[in-house]
Design an enzyme around this catalytic site. Structure first.
Site, PDB file in Angstrom:
ATOM      1  N   CYS A  15      46.085  49.590  40.299  1.00  0.00           N
ATOM      2  CA  CYS A  15      46.576  48.259  40.659  1.00  0.00           C
ATOM      3  C   CYS A  15      46.960  48.170  42.134  1.00  0.00           C
ATOM      4  CB  CYS A  15      47.752  47.880  39.777  1.00  0.00           C
ATOM      5  SG  CYS A  15      49.135  49.043  39.856  1.00  0.00           S
TER       6      CYS A  15
ATOM      7  N   HIS B 194      53.781  48.588  38.799  1.00  0.00           N
ATOM      8  CA  HIS B 194      52.561  47.803  38.952  1.00  0.00           C
ATOM      9  C   HIS B 194      52.605  47.057  40.277  1.00  0.00           C
ATOM     10  CE1 HIS B 194      48.955  45.855  37.552  1.00  0.00           C
ATOM     11  NE2 HIS B 194      49.481  44.642  37.536  1.00  0.00           N
TER      12      HIS B 194
ATOM     13  N   ASN C  73      46.890  38.827  39.598  1.00  0.00           N
ATOM     14  CA  ASN C  73      46.875  40.131  38.945  1.00  0.00           C
ATOM     15  C   ASN C  73      45.479  40.735  39.061  1.00  0.00           C
ATOM     16  OD1 ASN C  73      47.752  42.334  37.483  1.00  0.00           O
ATOM     17  ND2 ASN C  73      48.605  41.139  35.810  1.00  0.00           N
TER      18      ASN C  73
ATOM     19  N   GLN D 235      40.813  45.812  37.154  1.00  0.00           N
ATOM     20  CA  GLN D 235      40.894  47.263  37.300  1.00  0.00           C
ATOM     21  C   GLN D 235      40.515  47.998  36.017  1.00  0.00           C
ATOM     22  OE1 GLN D 235      45.320  46.834  37.865  1.00  0.00           O
ATOM     23  NE2 GLN D 235      45.372  48.778  36.749  1.00  0.00           N
TER      24      GLN D 235
END
Length: 444
Positions: free
Chosen positions: A70, A364, A385, A64
């Site tokens: 996110c 997040h 992630n 990102q």
């Protein structure tokens, strides 16, 4: 009556420190290395080895970059995992910039509507101050992305790639928020002057046209029709012509988004378990999908995630990633930093206390792609992630089960995994409306 710090108090504190034989050693260590490095317990790495009994192969991680998307990356990643399996496309991404464009456009309209709804309140009111603090931002929640996709569809990244402003969003956000606050002045003045509904609608229409232009220059204008051209993992060539964003979603993802529901764990007194909640002024698409959370115990929370992983599907989740987390090593573990021992101070608080007192909230969103089960119980979780491949294990993190207990707040699961009583509650119960600033309204 207020009491000042006295000289006697200060002297006692100084004497206590001087009597501690380790104080100077610790002062040198902490002042030169910092609190985190000095309190780190690297034995945690041994427990957090990236090996899992259930481990979905989800390919390369996305990045990102310098943006707060996110939640969007995580949601689109769960969809691309499904698409990759169906169409043999491991190295593939959906366009985060496309959904970003429409999210910001819709958030502008959502802001204008909330400005008009609160125009009779003074600027000092908490609701107006809340609106003006951040008219819009990159963050969001699962239901908000569903609202965008249900209205606008999605496209491959090759059709609408990243731009400077999508990957590094601070300039766009500050410029757009400048405009939105300026527009709020105008809209509130029109209401105060008792302008007609037609005049207010015309003013808002002009504002939205300007927002569309600002976003088009910054992110590129979204496509309405395109061809999808690609080679699969076996090097076979494919082309699918004349697609629209909605027909692409229907053909290549083909999820009924209403099947995917938000499950939260918020153990605060104001949110009894096994009931549903929404948050006032939280959303993006006016008259679109409502943000709706079902609050459950942590045991139910984890079992639902495990069921979906066992079925071969990854899980979107929201957490407070900055707590007890080592970014470079990709470890999230409550044992990684021992600040209590370093300072000889008890820093412990409960999950409910952290939520109530502003110490923690969802910051997040990532994706669960695996879990290690020992005697049927989770010990650690595999996390995809969206910070690129240079952190963790090629972008994947390891999360201890204890960390999940303390700092995970939301998962999204297919409602087929809910027991019948919770499924009925989620589908039929009218949600309790929480204040706009409630921590369950935090944007990942």
């Amino acid at each position: 009556m207020s009491k000042e710090i006295t000289a006697d108090q200060t002297a006692r504190y100084q004497q206590a420190l001087a009597a501690d034989p380790t104080a100077k050693v610790l002062e040198r260590a902490v002042s030169h290395q910092g609190i985190l490095a000095t309190s780190a317990d690297y034995a945690s790495e041994t427990d957090m080895t990236p090996v899992f009994s259930i481990d979905l192969d989800t390919g390369k991680v996305a990045n990102q970059k310098q943006s707060g998307r996110c939640w969007m990356f995580a949601a689109l990643n769960t969809m691309r995992h499904h698409l990759a399996d169906l169409f043999n496309l491991s190295d593939f991404e959906l366009s985060q910039n496309y959904t970003n464009f429409w999210d910001k456009f819709e958030k502008a309209n959502y802001f204008y509507e909330n400005v008009l709804a609160t125009a009779d309140q003074p600027t000092s009111s908490r609701k107006v101050a809340f609106l003006m603090a951040t008219p819009q931002q990159d963050g969001g929640q699962w239901d908000m992305l569903c609202a965008i996709i249900e209205k606008y569809g999605i496209v491959p990244k090759s059709v609408m790639p990243e731009t400077y402003n999508s990957s590094k969003s601070s300039e766009l956000n500050s410029t757009l928020n400048l405009k939105l606050r300026k527009d709020a002045v105008i809209l509130r003045k029109l209401v105060a002057d008792k302008a007609s509904d037609a005049d207010i609608a015309a003013a808002k229409d002009k504002m939205l046209g300007e927002v569309y232009r600002l976003l088009s220059f910054s992110l590129g204008e979204p496509v309405s029709e395109f061809d999808f051209e690609y080679r699969d993992d076996d090097k076979n060539y494919h082309i699918d012509k004349g697609l629209t964003p909605k027909s692409f979603f229907d053909k290549y993802v083909n999820w009924d988004l209403s099947d995917y529901v938000s499950i939260i764990n918020a153990p605060t007194d104001d949110k009894p378990y096994n009931h549903t909640y929404t948050v006032e002024m939280l959303g993006n698409v006016v008259n679109g999908r409502q943000v709706k959370h079902l609050n459950v115990t942590m045991q139910d929370f984890k079992q639902l995630a495990i069921k979906q992983l066992q079925a071969g599907q990854s899980v979107w989740f929201g957490c407070d990633v900055g707590q007890s987390s080592e970014r470079q090593k990709g470890i999230m573990d409550t044992k990684f930093y021992d600040k209590d021992a370093l300072f000889n101070i008890d820093f412990s608080t409960t999950k409910a206390e952290r939520l109530d007192y502003g110490e923690s909230m969802m910051t997040h969103a990532m994706v669960l792609t695996g879990v290690d089960l020992v005697d049927g119980q989770p010990t650690k979780w595999k996390v995809e992630n969206s910070w690129g491949e240079k952190v963790g294990t090629k972008g994947y993190f390891v999360m201890s089960d204890a960390w999940m207990d303390e700092y995970c707040y939301q998962v999204v699961v297919n409602k087929q995994f809910l027991p019948d009583d919770l499924k009925k509650t989620q589908e039929t119960e009218e949600p309790t409306v929480l204040a706009p600033w409630d921590p369950m309204g935090a944007l990942a």
